[in-house]
Design an enzyme around this catalytic site. Structure first.
Site, short mmCIF file in Angstrom:
data_model
loop_
_atom_site.label_atom_id
_atom_site.label_comp_id
_atom_site.label_asym_id
_atom_site.label_seq_id
_atom_site.Cartn_x
_atom_site.Cartn_y
_atom_site.Cartn_z
N LYS A 26 43.65 44.13 27.60
CA LYS A 26 43.67 44.38 29.05
C LYS A 26 44.43 43.25 29.76
O LYS A 26 45.28 43.50 30.62
CB LYS A 26 42.25 44.48 29.60
CG LYS A 26 42.25 44.73 31.10
CD LYS A 26 40.92 44.60 31.78
CE LYS A 26 41.12 44.45 33.28
NZ LYS A 26 39.92 44.13 34.03
N ASP A 46 43.89 38.16 45.58
CA ASP A 46 43.01 39.24 46.00
C ASP A 46 43.49 40.51 45.30
O ASP A 46 44.69 40.69 45.12
CB ASP A 46 43.04 39.41 47.52
CG ASP A 46 41.77 40.09 48.00
OD1 ASP A 46 40.69 39.51 47.86
OD2 ASP A 46 41.86 41.24 48.49
N PHE A 74 34.87 44.84 33.84
CA PHE A 74 34.03 44.80 35.03
C PHE A 74 34.58 45.80 36.05
O PHE A 74 35.59 46.47 35.81
CB PHE A 74 34.03 43.39 35.64
CG PHE A 74 35.34 43.01 36.29
CD1 PHE A 74 36.43 42.66 35.53
CD2 PHE A 74 35.48 43.05 37.67
CE1 PHE A 74 37.65 42.34 36.13
CE2 PHE A 74 36.69 42.74 38.29
CZ PHE A 74 37.78 42.38 37.51
P1 IMP Z 1 39.06 40.51 43.39
O1 IMP Z 1 39.83 40.34 44.65
O2 IMP Z 1 39.85 40.12 42.17
O3 IMP Z 1 37.70 39.87 43.44
O4 IMP Z 1 38.81 42.10 43.22
C1 IMP Z 1 38.14 42.86 44.22
C2 IMP Z 1 37.49 44.07 43.59
O5 IMP Z 1 38.48 44.95 43.04
C3 IMP Z 1 36.56 43.77 42.42
O6 IMP Z 1 35.27 43.45 42.86
C4 IMP Z 1 36.60 45.09 41.64
O7 IMP Z 1 35.73 46.03 42.23
C5 IMP Z 1 38.01 45.56 41.84
N1 IMP Z 1 38.88 45.07 40.72
C6 IMP Z 1 39.85 44.12 40.81
N2 IMP Z 1 40.41 43.91 39.60
C7 IMP Z 1 39.77 44.75 38.74
C8 IMP Z 1 39.92 44.97 37.34
O8 IMP Z 1 40.73 44.37 36.62
N3 IMP Z 1 39.09 45.91 36.80
C9 IMP Z 1 38.17 46.59 37.54
N4 IMP Z 1 37.98 46.40 38.83
C10 IMP Z 1 38.79 45.48 39.45
#
Ligand code: IMP
Length: 192
Positions: free
Chosen positions: A172, A68, A149
């Site tokens: 990145k 997460d 993203f």
């Molecule tokens: P997840 O838990 O990896 O799905 O991340 C949750 C949310 O954090 C994503 O929907 C993005 O809004 C933000 N986020 C996490 N990692 C990134 C990244 O590497 N770049 C930009 N936004 C991120």
């Protein structure tokens, strides 16, 4: 050793496969016939990572990890943090709306310090291990770049003059919070 990655995100899966040694056979939800949604009800990034891996470990009695992530902004008391994905709109989330809200909140703010954080929760033989990866940076005054993203166009990592969205995917991925957490997981697994 069989190991399940509790995600539906194909990009995350590909990234991990490239890093994990062949001694691990990586399974996905499809391999165990799991089609439900796991509700992310935690109030921290750590809790949400744990909920996913523990739910699967208990239900299927297998070794499993989940991740997460979120963006923590100092001037906003660590927000949006665990709420990063649905910061601006809970029903119809989008990166554009999230960034617009972020830039408005930060409009007159001088302290622009922020960090991305990933937590991976691994349940191995019934015991949980947590791995954290962070990358420090600042929230820019406006969006720059088209790649990536989420908040990538408004996040500039320390030591760089460009945002995550102005970097190639390779660049990145070589410095990101997710990569750092995944690397720690892989190092642990290869010595476990
Ligand atoms: P997840 O838990 O990896 O799905 O991340 C949750 C949310 O954090 C994503 O929907 C993005 O809004 C933000 N986020 C996490 N990692 C990134 C990244 O590497 N770049 C930009 N936004 C991120």
């Amino acid at each position: 050793m069989k190991l399940l990655f509790a995600t539906n995100n194909q990009n995350k899966l590909k990234e991990i496969i490239g890093l994990l040694s062949d001694q691990f056979e990586l399974l996905t939800f499809a391999d165990i016939g799991f089609e439900d949604d796991i509700e992310e009800t935690g109030s921290t990034i750590e809790e949400n990572a744990s909920i996913k891996s523990k739910t699967i470990a208990e239900k299927f009695n297998i070794n499993v990890f989940s991740d997460d992530s979120g963006l923590e902004v100092e001037a906003l008391g660590g927000a949006p943090g665990v709420h990063s994905a649905r910061y601006a709109d809970k029903e119809n989330p989008s990166g554009e709306k999230n960034m617009a809200k972020m830039l408005t909140k930060m409009k007159d703010e001088e302290n622009r310090n922020a960090r991305f954080k990933t937590v991976i929760s691994l349940v191995l033989n019934g015991k949980e291990h947590l791995f954290e990866g962070t990358v420090n940076g600042i929230i820019t005054k406006e969006k720059r770049g088209e790649s990536g993203f989420g908040y990538d166009p408004v996040f500039q990592p320390d030591g760089y003059e460009i945002t995550f969205a102005q970097m190639s995917a390779e660049e990145k991925n070589s410095i990101s919070h997710r990569y750092k957490a995944v690397k720690k997981l892989c190092e642990f697994l290869t010595t476990a």
